[in-house]
Design a protein around this motif. Structure first.
Motif, PDB file in Angstrom:
ATOM      1  N   PHE A   1       2.025   1.174  -4.231  1.00  0.00           N
ATOM      2  CA  PHE A   1       1.143   2.172  -4.828  1.00  0.00           C
ATOM      3  C   PHE A   1       1.904   3.412  -5.286  1.00  0.00           C
ATOM      4  O   PHE A   1       1.533   4.044  -6.279  1.00  0.00           O
ATOM      5  CB  PHE A   1       0.062   2.587  -3.828  1.00  0.00           C
ATOM      6  CG  PHE A   1      -0.977   1.528  -3.572  1.00  0.00           C
ATOM      7  CD1 PHE A   1      -1.033   0.369  -4.342  1.00  0.00           C
ATOM      8  CD2 PHE A   1      -1.908   1.680  -2.562  1.00  0.00           C
ATOM      9  CE1 PHE A   1      -1.990  -0.610  -4.105  1.00  0.00           C
ATOM     10  CE2 PHE A   1      -2.872   0.713  -2.317  1.00  0.00           C
ATOM     11  CZ  PHE A   1      -2.912  -0.430  -3.085  1.00  0.00           C
TER      12      PHE A   1
ATOM     13  N   VAL B   1      -6.279  -2.161   1.735  1.00  0.00           N
ATOM     14  CA  VAL B   1      -5.614  -2.247   3.037  1.00  0.00           C
ATOM     15  C   VAL B   1      -6.445  -3.113   3.985  1.00  0.00           C
ATOM     16  O   VAL B   1      -5.902  -3.970   4.707  1.00  0.00           O
ATOM     17  CB  VAL B   1      -5.395  -0.844   3.636  1.00  0.00           C
ATOM     18  CG1 VAL B   1      -4.994  -0.941   5.111  1.00  0.00           C
ATOM     19  CG2 VAL B   1      -4.330  -0.089   2.862  1.00  0.00           C
TER      20      VAL B   1
ATOM     21  N   VAL C   1      -6.008  -6.357  -6.617  1.00  0.00           N
ATOM     22  CA  VAL C   1      -5.234  -5.200  -7.068  1.00  0.00           C
ATOM     23  C   VAL C   1      -4.869  -5.345  -8.542  1.00  0.00           C
ATOM     24  O   VAL C   1      -4.790  -4.344  -9.269  1.00  0.00           O
ATOM     25  CB  VAL C   1      -3.976  -4.998  -6.181  1.00  0.00           C
ATOM     26  CG1 VAL C   1      -2.881  -6.002  -6.492  1.00  0.00           C
ATOM     27  CG2 VAL C   1      -3.452  -3.572  -6.340  1.00  0.00           C
TER      28      VAL C   1
ATOM     29  N   LYS D   1      -7.831   2.231  -2.139  1.00  0.00           N
ATOM     30  CA  LYS D   1      -6.722   1.994  -1.211  1.00  0.00           C
ATOM     31  C   LYS D   1      -7.245   1.467   0.129  1.00  0.00           C
ATOM     32  O   LYS D   1      -6.700   0.514   0.697  1.00  0.00           O
ATOM     33  CB  LYS D   1      -5.928   3.279  -0.990  1.00  0.00           C
ATOM     34  CG  LYS D   1      -5.199   3.792  -2.214  1.00  0.00           C
ATOM     35  CD  LYS D   1      -4.476   5.096  -1.874  1.00  0.00           C
ATOM     36  CE  LYS D   1      -3.797   5.692  -3.099  1.00  0.00           C
ATOM     37  NZ  LYS D   1      -3.166   6.990  -2.802  1.00  0.00           N
TER      38      LYS D   1
ATOM     39  N   SER E   1       5.635  -7.202  -1.129  1.00  0.00           N
ATOM     40  CA  SER E   1       4.522  -6.427  -1.661  1.00  0.00           C
ATOM     41  C   SER E   1       3.588  -7.328  -2.474  1.00  0.00           C
ATOM     42  O   SER E   1       4.040  -8.059  -3.358  1.00  0.00           O
ATOM     43  CB  SER E   1       5.062  -5.304  -2.558  1.00  0.00           C
ATOM     44  OG  SER E   1       4.015  -4.543  -3.113  1.00  0.00           O
TER      45      SER E   1
ATOM     46  N   VAL F   1       1.208   1.276   5.558  1.00  0.00           N
ATOM     47  CA  VAL F   1      -0.023   1.776   4.943  1.00  0.00           C
ATOM     48  C   VAL F   1       0.225   2.915   3.964  1.00  0.00           C
ATOM     49  O   VAL F   1      -0.354   2.962   2.880  1.00  0.00           O
ATOM     50  CB  VAL F   1      -1.010   2.231   6.035  1.00  0.00           C
ATOM     51  CG1 VAL F   1      -2.272   2.816   5.414  1.00  0.00           C
ATOM     52  CG2 VAL F   1      -1.373   1.062   6.939  1.00  0.00           C
ATOM     53  N   THR F   2       1.100   3.864   4.338  1.00  0.00           N
ATOM     54  CA  THR F   2       1.261   5.058   3.508  1.00  0.00           C
ATOM     55  C   THR F   2       2.533   5.775   3.927  1.00  0.00           C
ATOM     56  O   THR F   2       3.329   5.258   4.713  1.00  0.00           O
ATOM     57  CB  THR F   2       0.035   5.991   3.636  1.00  0.00           C
ATOM     58  OG1 THR F   2       0.131   7.041   2.670  1.00  0.00           O
ATOM     59  CG2 THR F   2      -0.088   6.568   5.032  1.00  0.00           C
TER      60      THR F   2
ATOM     61  N   PRO G   1       0.793  -1.232   0.000  1.00  0.00           N
ATOM     62  CA  PRO G   1       0.000   0.000   0.000  1.00  0.00           C
ATOM     63  C   PRO G   1       0.828   1.286   0.000  1.00  0.00           C
ATOM     64  O   PRO G   1       0.312   2.342  -0.332  1.00  0.00           O
ATOM     65  CB  PRO G   1      -0.810  -0.117   1.301  1.00  0.00           C
ATOM     66  CG  PRO G   1      -0.918  -1.586   1.534  1.00  0.00           C
ATOM     67  CD  PRO G   1       0.406  -2.145   1.080  1.00  0.00           C
ATOM     68  N   ARG G   2       2.101   1.184   0.368  1.00  0.00           N
ATOM     69  CA  ARG G   2       2.988   2.349   0.288  1.00  0.00           C
ATOM     70  C   ARG G   2       3.994   2.184  -0.834  1.00  0.00           C
ATOM     71  O   ARG G   2       3.953   2.869  -1.845  1.00  0.00           O
ATOM     72  CB  ARG G   2       3.693   2.568   1.637  1.00  0.00           C
ATOM     73  CG  ARG G   2       4.362   3.945   1.765  1.00  0.00           C
ATOM     74  CD  ARG G   2       5.714   4.035   1.084  1.00  0.00           C
ATOM     75  NE  ARG G   2       6.669   3.030   1.523  1.00  0.00           N
ATOM     76  CZ  ARG G   2       7.850   2.836   0.978  1.00  0.00           C
ATOM     77  NH1 ARG G   2       8.242   3.565  -0.075  1.00  0.00           N
ATOM     78  NH2 ARG G   2       8.664   1.883   1.417  1.00  0.00           N
TER      79      ARG G   2
END
Length: 314
Positions: free
Chosen positions: A20, A36, A289, A32, A242, A49-50, A16-17
């Motif tokens: 993306f 998650v 995804v 997103k 990932s 997460v980000t 997600p980090r």
């Protein structure tokens, strides 16, 4: 090698980090959040997460605050955010203050093992980055967050070539002394090989005692899983990956993403390790995804599926 039956290996999902942020088209926030939440229900216990980078630098992660505020994850899932500097930490702390609660549990800070890569990546020398990260880690620890220090291009740099392990260990010891409880060593452009990895981590456990050592491999040249095995042989029990093989560094020609989480989990399970992760659920997240992005991803399990030992191939 033969794994001890039931021996535990920890995995932090960074898609997600790290995944993306490399996508050229901005992924809507609601997607997103959905992905998650999907990952958080696979048995994964660690999830990046980000990142609180400048929105103009990485527009894909401009919705960091909103993602953190909207996600609903089960208890026991440790959420981490990537923090580039003190300003990024201030943003992260401010969103928690506005929410009236901590929205994440861990702070990941980073720098490169080569001067040229660090200058191109964050516009600073290694010494300047370390000075800033010392303050950042101190503030994060004071706020109650666990910290990981991530060292990029730890096994090779596309600008400087081979990176001396002694330099990497020196940076790692500095991050440890700042208060990082975990050090992640990144094969950022996929230059590592299994022999190199094994020798590196055999030395790392002696050179950087007192912290958790984590391996982060990219599959640019198809050696990520082989490098995982070499790290396992050297005693590493913590990895980052990932889903879908998303991510990667845009610098090397033909670069692919991080080692795919589902490929990694499948291999570990077949070798006798425990991860606590439901492979079928994780594969469903990777399929989701892939459908969202509308293109084939590099994960082998997305193509071949998990191993079926029933003998009913038809």
């Amino acid at each position: 090698m033969n794994a001890s039956t039931g021996e535990r290996v920890k995995i932090r999902e960074v898609g997600p980090r790290d995944g993306f942020q490399n996508e050229p088209e901005v992924i809507p926030t609601e997607h997103k959040v959905r992905l998650v939440e999907c990952l958080a229900r696979t048995g994964l216990e660690r999830l990046e997460v980000t990142s609180f980078v400048r929105p103009d630098v990485i527009p894909q992660l401009a919705d960091a605050e909103e993602v953190l505020q909207r996600i609903d994850v089960p208890p026991g899932v440790s959420l981490s955010v990537l923090i580039p500097n003190e300003r990024g930490l201030e943003r992260a702390l401010a969103v928690c203050e506005r929410a009236g609660r901590s929205l994440f549990h861990e702070v990941n800070v980073f720098l490169s093992a080569s001067e040229e890569h660090n200058r191109r990546n964050v516009g600073r020398s290694i010494a300047e980055s370390l000075a800033g990260l010392e303050r950042t880690v101190a503030r994060a620890r004071a706020a109650g967050f666990r910290c990981e220090g991530v060292i990029s291009v730890a096994f090779g740099c596309p600008y400087e070539g081979r990176v001396p392990p002694e330099r990497v260990f020196e940076i790692a010891r500095a991050l440890r002394d700042f208060g990082c409880e975990e050090i992640g060593f990144g094969d950022t452009t996929g230059m590592a090989n299994p022999r190199q990895v094994g020798e590196f981590f055999e030395r790392a456990s002696q050179q950087v005692p007192g912290v958790e050592l984590t391996a982060h491999f990219h599959n640019t040249r198809g050696q990520a899983l082989a490098n995982v095995v070499a790290a396992l042989d050297a005693g590493v029990r913590s990895f980052e990956s990932s889903f879908g093989e998303l991510g990667g560094c845009p610098v090397p020609r033909g670069a692919t993403g991080n080692v795919a989480s589902e490929d990694l989990v499948s291999m570990l399970h077949e070798m006798g390790y425990e991860t606590g992760i439901d492979l079928a659920r994780l594969l469903a997240c990777a399929q989701a995804v892939q459908e969202l992005l509308g293109r084939p991803l590099g994960s082998h399990l997305l193509t071949a599926g998990p191993i079926d030992w029933t003998g009913r191939a038809d």
